[in-house]
Design a protein around this motif. Structure first.
Motif, mmCIF file in Angstrom:
data_model
loop_
_atom_site.group_PDB
_atom_site.id
_atom_site.type_symbol
_atom_site.label_atom_id
_atom_site.label_comp_id
_atom_site.label_asym_id
_atom_site.label_seq_id
_atom_site.Cartn_x
_atom_site.Cartn_y
_atom_site.Cartn_z
ATOM 1 N N LYS A 186 64.046 -3.426 -70.356
ATOM 2 C CA LYS A 186 64.408 -3.104 -71.730
ATOM 3 C C LYS A 186 63.295 -2.277 -72.368
ATOM 4 C CE LYS A 186 67.230 -7.161 -72.522
ATOM 5 N NZ LYS A 186 67.388 -8.399 -73.293
ATOM 6 N N CYS A 187 63.696 -1.412 -73.251
ATOM 7 C CA CYS A 187 62.762 -0.515 -73.932
ATOM 8 C C CYS A 187 62.313 -1.180 -75.240
ATOM 9 C CB CYS A 187 63.467 0.805 -74.187
ATOM 10 S SG CYS A 187 62.385 2.083 -74.753
ATOM 11 N N THR A 188 61.359 -2.120 -75.123
ATOM 12 C CA THR A 188 60.909 -2.873 -76.290
ATOM 13 C C THR A 188 59.736 -2.171 -76.976
ATOM 14 O OG1 THR A 188 59.305 -4.188 -75.052
ATOM 15 C CG2 THR A 188 61.573 -5.041 -75.160
ATOM 16 N N PRO A 189 59.520 -2.475 -78.249
ATOM 17 C CA PRO A 189 58.379 -1.878 -78.949
ATOM 18 C C PRO A 189 57.033 -2.197 -78.274
ATOM 19 C CG PRO A 189 59.871 -2.863 -80.538
ATOM 20 C CD PRO A 189 60.364 -3.255 -79.166
ATOM 21 N N ILE A 190 56.888 -3.396 -77.751
ATOM 22 C CA ILE A 190 55.632 -3.767 -77.084
ATOM 23 C C ILE A 190 55.439 -2.930 -75.829
ATOM 24 C CG2 ILE A 190 54.385 -5.619 -75.893
ATOM 25 C CD1 ILE A 190 54.517 -5.909 -78.975
ATOM 26 N N ARG A 191 56.470 -2.785 -75.017
ATOM 27 C CA ARG A 191 56.352 -1.977 -73.794
ATOM 28 C C ARG A 191 55.997 -0.533 -74.133
ATOM 29 N NH1 ARG A 191 61.326 -4.867 -70.759
ATOM 30 N NH2 ARG A 191 60.086 -6.484 -69.765
ATOM 31 N N LEU A 192 56.633 0.012 -75.161
ATOM 32 C CA LEU A 192 56.316 1.386 -75.556
ATOM 33 C C LEU A 192 54.893 1.500 -76.089
ATOM 34 C CD1 LEU A 192 59.674 2.467 -77.229
ATOM 35 C CD2 LEU A 192 58.825 3.041 -74.945
ATOM 36 N N SER A 193 54.432 0.484 -76.802
ATOM 37 C CA SER A 193 53.056 0.487 -77.312
ATOM 38 C C SER A 193 52.053 0.448 -76.168
ATOM 39 C CB SER A 193 52.819 -0.703 -78.240
ATOM 40 O OG SER A 193 53.605 -0.592 -79.394
ATOM 41 N N VAL A 194 52.334 -0.363 -75.160
ATOM 42 C CA VAL A 194 51.439 -0.449 -74.001
ATOM 43 C C VAL A 194 51.413 0.894 -73.269
ATOM 44 C CG1 VAL A 194 51.088 -1.548 -71.745
ATOM 45 C CG2 VAL A 194 51.633 -2.949 -73.749
ATOM 46 N N ILE A 195 52.567 1.510 -73.094
ATOM 47 C CA ILE A 195 52.627 2.825 -72.442
ATOM 48 C C ILE A 195 51.831 3.845 -73.251
ATOM 49 C CG2 ILE A 195 54.166 4.755 -71.901
ATOM 50 C CD1 ILE A 195 56.226 2.589 -71.020
ATOM 51 N N GLU A 196 51.968 3.804 -74.564
ATOM 52 C CA GLU A 196 51.235 4.739 -75.418
ATOM 53 C C GLU A 196 49.724 4.562 -75.263
ATOM 54 O OE1 GLU A 196 51.067 6.113 -80.089
ATOM 55 O OE2 GLU A 196 52.725 4.878 -79.384
ATOM 56 N N ILE A 197 49.275 3.313 -75.151
ATOM 57 C CA ILE A 197 47.846 3.054 -74.937
ATOM 58 C C ILE A 197 47.395 3.663 -73.613
ATOM 59 C CG2 ILE A 197 46.135 1.230 -74.503
ATOM 60 C CD1 ILE A 197 47.763 -0.464 -76.592
ATOM 61 N N PHE A 198 48.203 3.502 -72.554
ATOM 62 C CA PHE A 198 47.865 4.116 -71.267
ATOM 63 C C PHE A 198 47.781 5.635 -71.384
ATOM 64 C CE2 PHE A 198 49.201 0.171 -69.059
ATOM 65 C CZ PHE A 198 48.144 0.064 -68.176
ATOM 66 N N LEU A 199 48.720 6.231 -72.090
ATOM 67 C CA LEU A 199 48.761 7.688 -72.206
ATOM 68 C C LEU A 199 47.587 8.248 -72.999
ATOM 69 C CD1 LEU A 199 52.574 8.233 -72.845
ATOM 70 C CD2 LEU A 199 51.302 8.725 -70.743
#
Length: 72
Positions: A21-34
């Motif tokens: 699922k595309c959750t806000p937490i998962r997207l936030s973690v991806i953004e931190i990696f990027l």
């Protein structure tokens, strides 16, 4: 500097393809990696999220990313 917004759209598709699922937490973690070009720790991610999530959620998110091959 890396433009993160367009890449987030790509990762939304990757998450869906991997059955996550595309959750806000998962997207936030991806953004931190990027935004970081060095290896980062779960503790670093937890601190960057600034209390919006507990440590267990960070570890579970990273574990799910690892199982799907998103991170190593």
């Amino acid at each position: 500097m890396l433009k993160v917004k367009p890449l987030i759209g790509d990762f939304k598709n990757i998450l869906k393809e991997k059955g996550l699922k595309c959750t806000p937490i998962r997207l936030s973690v991806i953004e931190i990696f990027l935004k970081n070009d060095k290896p980062i720790s779960a503790d670093f991610i937890f601190k960057k999220l600034k209390g919006g999530v507990d440590e267990v959620t960070v570890y579970r998110t990273l574990s799910s990313f690892e199982k799907c091959g998103i991170v190593k």
